[in-house]
Design a protein around this motif. Structure first.
Motif, PDB file in Angstrom:
ATOM      1  N   PRO A  53       0.813  -1.217   0.000  1.00 13.29           N
ATOM      2  CA  PRO A  53       0.000   0.000   0.000  1.00 13.29           C
ATOM      3  C   PRO A  53       0.849   1.272   0.000  1.00 13.29           C
ATOM      4  N   TRP A  54       2.138   1.141   0.175  1.00 17.67           N
ATOM      5  CA  TRP A  54       3.053   2.279   0.091  1.00 17.67           C
ATOM      6  C   TRP A  54       4.239   1.843  -0.762  1.00 17.67           C
ATOM      7  N   SER A  55       5.156   2.769  -1.006  1.00 18.53           N
ATOM      8  CA  SER A  55       6.323   2.459  -1.814  1.00 18.53           C
ATOM      9  C   SER A  55       7.414   1.850  -0.946  1.00 18.53           C
ATOM     10  N   ASP A  59      10.410   3.668   1.295  1.00 20.00           N
ATOM     11  CA  ASP A  59      10.577   3.256   2.686  1.00 20.00           C
ATOM     12  C   ASP A  59      12.045   2.926   2.955  1.00 20.00           C
ATOM     13  N   LEU A  60      12.631   2.055   2.130  1.00 24.07           N
ATOM     14  CA  LEU A  60      14.021   1.649   2.323  1.00 24.07           C
ATOM     15  C   LEU A  60      14.987   2.805   2.097  1.00 24.07           C
ATOM     16  N   THR A  61      14.673   3.675   1.137  1.00 20.57           N
ATOM     17  CA  THR A  61      15.521   4.848   0.892  1.00 20.57           C
ATOM     18  C   THR A  61      15.604   5.705   2.139  1.00 20.57           C
ATOM     19  N   ASP A  62      14.459   5.969   2.750  1.00 18.43           N
ATOM     20  CA  ASP A  62      14.446   6.800   3.956  1.00 18.43           C
ATOM     21  C   ASP A  62      15.151   6.116   5.123  1.00 18.43           C
ATOM     22  N   HIS A 206      13.156  -5.400   7.150  1.00 16.96           N
ATOM     23  CA  HIS A 206      13.491  -4.259   6.300  1.00 16.96           C
ATOM     24  C   HIS A 206      14.465  -3.317   6.998  1.00 16.96           C
ATOM     25  N   THR A 207      14.256  -3.096   8.294  1.00 13.60           N
ATOM     26  CA  THR A 207      15.143  -2.209   9.049  1.00 13.60           C
ATOM     27  C   THR A 207      16.551  -2.774   9.137  1.00 13.60           C
ATOM     28  N   GLN A 208      16.661  -4.068   9.416  1.00 17.24           N
ATOM     29  CA  GLN A 208      17.978  -4.702   9.511  1.00 17.24           C
ATOM     30  C   GLN A 208      18.702  -4.668   8.166  1.00 17.24           C
TER      31      GLN A 208
END
Length: 227
Positions: A53-55, A59-62, A206-208
């Motif tokens: 539902p989002w990009s 997300d990973l770029t930020d 994703h955070t790791q």
């Protein structure tokens, strides 16, 4: 008295300006006075167009940008204006042709990134979720899970010379196990920027992954700066 007030005003203005410059230098320079690496990190290119539902690319770029900024070992020339805690919706990020093409126009890089010594291009090469092959162990039968395979292609260009050149190409990979019930997110509750997403198994993965990518970039840039 008038002269004293005027002198005091000038002194305060000078101190204010110096404080501003010191704050700026504290960002651009290490404590020992050495200049930090200046780098531009471009938005992640996602050729798969991961359907969330989002990009996921944004997300990973930020996540990667915020990690680099928080560590403060390099100076980001296009740092995010929001912190990860303030992300409630996808941000608008400028895109570059080089993100989607392997044919880089070297002469354009110095024009597009005039204040950077290096520029980083990222491609989300893999984001695959699939059932883990079960073994005969009791644990596998009790807690069936899925694999999440992640891969990021990293390209770094050195802009310090008259002609830019590529100095690093690598693929960073990670594999995570997701409990079967969490392999598909409940998007009604676990959404980008919400704590329910960040503490979910997929959000944690994703955070790791972003942390490892940021660490690779940071370590290489510091090494390249010293050469």
């Amino acid at each position: 008295m008038k002269y004293l007030i005027t002198s005091l005003s000038i002194t305060l203005m000078t101190l204010g300006c110096n404080s501003h410059h010191l704050d700026k230098q504290a960002i651009r320079f290490h404590e020992d006075g050495r200049a930090k690496v200046t780098v531009a990190l471009t938005p992640i290119y996602d050729p798969q167009s991961i359907k969330l539902p989002w990009s996921l690319a944004e997300d990973l770029t930020d996540l990667i940008k915020n990690r680099l900024v928080s560590k403060s070992k390099v100076f980001m020339t296009n740092a995010p204006t929001k912190t990860s805690d303030d992300l409630t919706s996808p941000t608008l990020i400028e895109h570059y042709d080089e993100n989607t093409s392997l044919n880089i126009h070297y002469e354009n890089l110095k024009v597009k990134f005039p204040n950077s010594e290096f520029v980083v291009f990222l491609e989300l090469a893999k984001h695959q979720i699939y059932p883990k092959q079960e073994s005969d162990t009791f644990f596998d039968k009790l807690t069936p899970s899925h694999n999440l395979d992640l891969a990021m292609r990293v390209r770094i260009y050195d802009l310090r010379a008259e002609t830019p050149k590529i100095v690093l190409q690598e693929i960073i990979e990670q594999k995570h196990l997701l409990p079967k019930q969490f392999a598909i997110l409940d998007y009604s509750g676990a959404v980008w920027g919400k704590k329910t997403y960040s503490i979910s198994p997929m959000g944690f993965a994703h955070t790791q992954f972003a942390k490892e990518v940021a660490l690779h970039i940071e370590n290489y840039l510091i090494l390249a700066k010293s050469q």
